[in-house]
Design an enzyme around this catalytic site. Structure first.
Site, PDB file in Angstrom:
ATOM      1  N   LYS A 268       0.930  -1.224   0.083  1.00  0.00           N
ATOM      2  CA  LYS A 268      -0.027   0.004   0.027  1.00  0.00           C
ATOM      3  C   LYS A 268       0.854   1.250  -0.005  1.00  0.00           C
ATOM      4  O   LYS A 268       1.556   1.521   1.030  1.00  0.00           O
ATOM      5  CB  LYS A 268      -0.882  -0.006   1.474  1.00  0.00           C
ATOM      6  CG  LYS A 268      -1.567   1.239   1.603  1.00  0.00           C
ATOM      7  CD  LYS A 268      -2.569   1.333   2.865  1.00  0.00           C
ATOM      8  CE  LYS A 268      -3.169   2.773   3.131  1.00  0.00           C
ATOM      9  NZ  LYS A 268      -3.969   2.894   4.376  1.00  0.00           N
ATOM     10  N   ASP A 273      -2.383  10.295   3.384  1.00  0.00           N
ATOM     11  CA  ASP A 273      -3.946  10.169   3.754  1.00  0.00           C
ATOM     12  C   ASP A 273      -4.468  10.903   4.442  1.00  0.00           C
ATOM     13  O   ASP A 273      -4.388  10.962   5.742  1.00  0.00           O
ATOM     14  CB  ASP A 273      -3.847   8.752   4.349  1.00  0.00           C
ATOM     15  CG  ASP A 273      -5.242   8.010   4.637  1.00  0.00           C
ATOM     16  OD1 ASP A 273      -6.354   8.817   4.003  1.00  0.00           O
ATOM     17  OD2 ASP A 273      -5.279   6.960   5.448  1.00  0.00           O
ATOM     18  N   LYS A 280      -9.994  13.066   8.149  1.00  0.00           N
ATOM     19  CA  LYS A 280      -9.179  12.840   9.463  1.00  0.00           C
ATOM     20  C   LYS A 280      -9.201  13.982  10.441  1.00  0.00           C
ATOM     21  O   LYS A 280      -9.072  15.134   9.737  1.00  0.00           O
ATOM     22  CB  LYS A 280      -7.962  12.242   9.088  1.00  0.00           C
ATOM     23  CG  LYS A 280      -7.985  10.988   8.646  1.00  0.00           C
ATOM     24  CD  LYS A 280      -6.521  10.225   8.660  1.00  0.00           C
ATOM     25  CE  LYS A 280      -6.094   8.987   7.997  1.00  0.00           C
ATOM     26  NZ  LYS A 280      -6.708   8.030   8.818  1.00  0.00           N
ATOM     27  N   ASP A 291       1.981   6.593   5.163  1.00  0.00           N
ATOM     28  CA  ASP A 291       0.905   5.849   4.619  1.00  0.00           C
ATOM     29  C   ASP A 291       1.162   4.895   3.494  1.00  0.00           C
ATOM     30  O   ASP A 291       0.458   4.090   3.079  1.00  0.00           O
ATOM     31  CB  ASP A 291      -0.568   6.312   4.772  1.00  0.00           C
ATOM     32  CG  ASP A 291      -1.683   5.318   4.707  1.00  0.00           C
ATOM     33  OD1 ASP A 291      -1.616   4.313   5.709  1.00  0.00           O
ATOM     34  OD2 ASP A 291      -2.774   5.617   4.265  1.00  0.00           O
ATOM     35  N   ASP A 350     -12.202   7.092   4.011  1.00  0.00           N
ATOM     36  CA  ASP A 350     -10.839   6.895   4.784  1.00  0.00           C
ATOM     37  C   ASP A 350     -10.423   5.307   4.707  1.00  0.00           C
ATOM     38  O   ASP A 350      -9.210   5.089   5.079  1.00  0.00           O
ATOM     39  CB  ASP A 350     -10.985   7.724   6.182  1.00  0.00           C
ATOM     40  CG  ASP A 350      -9.432   7.566   6.870  1.00  0.00           C
ATOM     41  OD1 ASP A 350      -8.480   7.721   6.248  1.00  0.00           O
ATOM     42  OD2 ASP A 350      -9.745   8.059   8.116  1.00  0.00           O
ATOM     43  N   GLU A 352      -9.450   3.566   2.627  1.00  0.00           N
ATOM     44  CA  GLU A 352      -9.135   3.607   1.082  1.00  0.00           C
ATOM     45  C   GLU A 352      -7.787   2.486   0.804  1.00  0.00           C
ATOM     46  O   GLU A 352      -7.858   2.176  -0.269  1.00  0.00           O
ATOM     47  CB  GLU A 352      -8.514   5.045   0.639  1.00  0.00           C
ATOM     48  CG  GLU A 352      -6.888   5.303   1.312  1.00  0.00           C
ATOM     49  CD  GLU A 352      -6.607   5.211   2.702  1.00  0.00           C
ATOM     50  OE1 GLU A 352      -7.522   5.341   3.381  1.00  0.00           O
ATOM     51  OE2 GLU A 352      -5.412   4.832   2.870  1.00  0.00           O
ATOM     52  N   ARG A 354      -7.870  -0.740   1.581  1.00  0.00           N
ATOM     53  CA  ARG A 354      -8.117  -1.749   0.870  1.00  0.00           C
ATOM     54  C   ARG A 354      -8.766  -1.908  -0.413  1.00  0.00           C
ATOM     55  O   ARG A 354      -8.503  -2.779  -1.191  1.00  0.00           O
ATOM     56  CB  ARG A 354      -9.417  -2.248   1.888  1.00  0.00           C
ATOM     57  CG  ARG A 354     -10.324  -1.426   2.014  1.00  0.00           C
ATOM     58  CD  ARG A 354     -11.311  -1.651   3.194  1.00  0.00           C
ATOM     59  NE  ARG A 354     -10.579  -1.268   4.596  1.00  0.00           N
ATOM     60  CZ  ARG A 354     -11.132  -0.915   5.733  1.00  0.00           C
ATOM     61  NH1 ARG A 354     -12.334  -1.865   6.012  1.00  0.00           N
ATOM     62  NH2 ARG A 354     -10.562  -0.717   6.648  1.00  0.00           N
TER      63      ARG A 354
HETATM   64  N1  BES Z   1      -4.061   4.823   6.833  1.00  0.00           N
HETATM   65  C1  BES Z   1      -5.220   4.872   7.809  1.00  0.00           C
HETATM   66  C2  BES Z   1      -4.740   3.618   9.025  1.00  0.00           C
HETATM   67  C3  BES Z   1      -3.718   4.088  10.050  1.00  0.00           C
HETATM   68  C4  BES Z   1      -3.980   4.466  11.187  1.00  0.00           C
HETATM   69  C5  BES Z   1      -2.314   3.701   9.833  1.00  0.00           C
HETATM   70  C6  BES Z   1      -3.134   4.930  12.065  1.00  0.00           C
HETATM   71  C7  BES Z   1      -1.315   4.190  10.410  1.00  0.00           C
HETATM   72  C8  BES Z   1      -1.711   4.841  11.697  1.00  0.00           C
HETATM   73  C9  BES Z   1      -6.215   3.987   7.125  1.00  0.00           C
HETATM   74  O1  BES Z   1      -6.395   4.159   5.744  1.00  0.00           O
HETATM   75  C10 BES Z   1      -7.439   4.280   7.773  1.00  0.00           C
HETATM   76  O2  BES Z   1      -7.845   5.371   7.785  1.00  0.00           O
HETATM   77  N2  BES Z   1      -8.264   3.433   8.591  1.00  0.00           N
HETATM   78  C11 BES Z   1      -9.458   3.682   9.011  1.00  0.00           C
HETATM   79  C12 BES Z   1     -10.463   2.653   8.706  1.00  0.00           C
HETATM   80  C13 BES Z   1     -11.721   3.152   9.161  1.00  0.00           C
HETATM   81  C14 BES Z   1     -12.380   3.975   8.486  1.00  0.00           C
HETATM   82  C15 BES Z   1     -12.832   1.795   8.891  1.00  0.00           C
HETATM   83  C16 BES Z   1      -9.068   3.483  10.414  1.00  0.00           C
HETATM   84  O3  BES Z   1      -8.269   2.660  10.943  1.00  0.00           O
HETATM   85  O4  BES Z   1      -9.517   4.454  11.445  1.00  0.00           O
HETATM   86 ZN    ZN Z   2      -7.291   6.180   5.387  1.00  0.00          ZN
HETATM   87 ZN    ZN Z   3      -4.576   4.769   4.612  1.00  0.00          ZN
END
Ligand code: BES
Ligand code: ZN
Ligand code: ZN
Length: 502
Positions: A268, A273, A280, A291, A350, A352, A354
């Site tokens: 990824k 992000d 966020k 990210d 967010d 994204e 996946r």
């Molecule tokens: N890039 C983030 C995950 C992340 C969070 C990586 C903190 C490193 C540190 C990912 O894209 C994300 O935002 N995931 C969300 C998913 C949710 C919206 C289902 C998350 O983990 O909050």
């Molecule tokens: Zn995200």
């Molecule tokens: Zn992300």
């Protein structure tokens, strides 16, 4: 890239002078040369240890200035604790610690005597120690300009290290291989540390394609190519950014035979992000420059494999996109068609990563028919809730692959912990109006994300590593002072070396 310290290897009876480092085991057991120095100094070393109540404990260190022994100016005695407990990871950490002790004292040149009383120190252990030193010496200085007042601010210190050991020739050879591995880790760290304004999808792709110099065949697919292929899920993630998405395919044909099915590594690479329209919060958002830690690890790994001319076929596939909110950005509720043909209802923009991986996984198995495939991704905050920052999450459809990864994690210290995949979670990601939705309900967010990915995997051994907690921002460790860790490079290099080489 960091300037590396210069490391040389010399036989066990080499003369010692200047700053000397020796090891001590628990109960203050000193090996040969150190015991000799103690005798020369008429017991001064043991006496100093007694005064400091230093018994050779792991993590402690005794510093003796001007000991009455030969030409030595300074003797640093590094505790190792119980010698028989020192495994590969133990030696790496010890090397990192010794380097840090020297650096803290601003020592430029040192000799390190690697011997123990109760254990033979073989060449692999010496090389592991050397790797630890290199890893610890890394600094990210790209945006630090040297100035007149502190011209050497960016110089490595110590700059020159002589390792004195019984197996100096074999150790020198083994160390050369570790050097290539360290270069791979540094490349991954450099990419993760770099901010997104200077490292967008195009710049990242360019950096990945520098692997061409090592004989890696690189293809950089632009948006037109990705549209032709049909990567609708990946493209939708980047559609809100002014900087177009890219996919880079890196091929290493170490067997010399193109027909041999490769191992596939997928990353990824979200260069930043913001979350998109599901924006966020501001606090800590700067961390999202990292990210792309999964993609960085894939590039670092391909570098390490190619530098060392590892006799396997490997393919690295990374998806480079920027997740921005804008007039063109994807909206919550949008439905996209992935390369697999499955439609995805995007309920939270967010989630994204996946979407990016869904297309990469499908593409990779379709085009390369890999023997196995492993993806790395800073995928969910939820994996940090579950495992903290010590273990990465491991999800796999194959017990053998999962066990091998767990073992490689244990050996390298890049630890992974297996989490479940189970059709029982499927109802969380079933959509009413599309084939899949991109988020589950509140609980088990790392698992529903993995379950989502599995829908894009057919019958190939596959593992997903959620490295959100381990790719960056960990507490300082013995082998890393910088924000980015390079997590995954050593883990996968070890997996390859143990199970897929020759
Ligand atoms: N890039 C983030 C995950 C992340 C969070 C990586 C903190 C490193 C540190 C990912 O894209 C994300 O935002 N995931 C969300 C998913 C949710 C919206 C289902 C998350 O983990 O909050
Ligand atoms: Zn995200
Ligand atoms: Zn992300």
């Amino acid at each position: 890239m960091t300037n590396l310290p210069n490391v040389t290897f010399e036989p066990a009876d080499s003369s010692l002078e200047g700053t000397v480092v020796v090891l001590a085991e628990e109960k203050f057991v000193l090996p040969n040369r150190a015991a000799q120095l103690n005798r020369q100094s008429r017991g001064q070393i043991k006496r100093a240890a007694g005064i400091a109540d230093f018994k050779g404990e792991s993590g402690r260190c005794l510093d003796l200035l001007a000991p009455n022994a030969a030409k030595i100016d300074r003797l640093l005695i590094v505790g190792v604790g119980e010698a028989r407990r020192l495994d590969h990871d133990g030696w790496v950490l010890l090397g990192g610690r010794a380097y840090a002790e020297l650096a803290a004292r601003k020592i430029d040149v040192a000799s390190i005597v690697l011997e123990l009383k109760n254990r033979r120190v073989d060449s692999k252990s010496v090389a592991a120690f050397g790797l630890g030193m290199l890893l610890r010496s890394y600094r990210y200085t790209k945006f630090k300009k040297p100035n007149d007042r502190r011209p050497n601010k960016n110089a490595v210190r110590p700059a020159s290290i002589r390792i004195v050991c019984r197996t100096h020739r074999a150790a020198g050879k083994a160390f050369a291989a570790e050097h290539g591995l360290a270069d791979g880790v540094f490349l991954a760290r450099d990419l993760v540390n770099e901010p997104a304004n200077t490292l967008g999808p195009a710049e990242f792709a360019e950096r990945a394609c520098e692997l061409e110099k090592l004989g890696v065949v690189c293809e950089s697919l632009d948006e037109a190519a990705l549209e032709d292929i049909g990567m609708g899920a990946l493209l939708a993630v980047g559609q809100g950014s002014a900087r177009p998405s890219r996919v880079v395919v890196m091929r290493w044909t170490g067997t010399g035979r193109k027909r041999v099915r490769p191992l596939a590594f997928i990353g990824k690479g979200v260069v930043f992000d913001t979350g998109g329209i599901s924006l966020k919060p501001a606090k800590g958002m700067e961390d999202m420059k990292g990210d792309m830690g999964g993609a960085a690890a894939v590039v670092g790994l391909m570098h390490a494999l190619a530098v060392r001319r590892v006799p396997i076929n490997a393919v690295g596939v990374i998806g480079l996109v920027e997740k921005m909110p804008s007039a063109n950005a994807q909206r919550p509720g949008d439905i996209v068609t992935s390369l697999s043909g499955q439609t995805v209802e995007v309920l939270n923009t967010d989630a994204e990563g996946r979407l990016v991986l869904a297309d990469l996984l499908w593409y990779t198995q379709d085009r390369f028919k890999p023997k196995m495939m492993i993806n790395l991704a800073t995928l969910t905050g939820a994996i940090m809730v579950a495992l903290g920052q010590e273990y990465a999450g491991l999800f796999s459809n194959d017990d053998k692959l999962a066990d091998r990864l767990a073992k490689a994690g244990h050996d390298t210290g890049e630890k992974v912990w297996r989490m479940p995949l189970d059709p029982a979670y499927d109802k969380e990601i079933d959509s009413k109006i599309a084939d899949i939705r991109n988020i589950g309900a509140r609980w088990g967010g790392a698992i529903t994300a993995a379950q989502f990915l599995q829908r894009f995997v057919r019958d190939v051994p596959w593992a997903h590593l959620d490295v959100a907690g381990t790719a960056f921002a960990s507490k300082r460790s013995d082998i890393n002072e910088s924000w980015a860790s390079g997590f995954g490079v050593r883990l996968l290099d070890r997996l390859v070396a143990e199970h897929y080489q020759d």
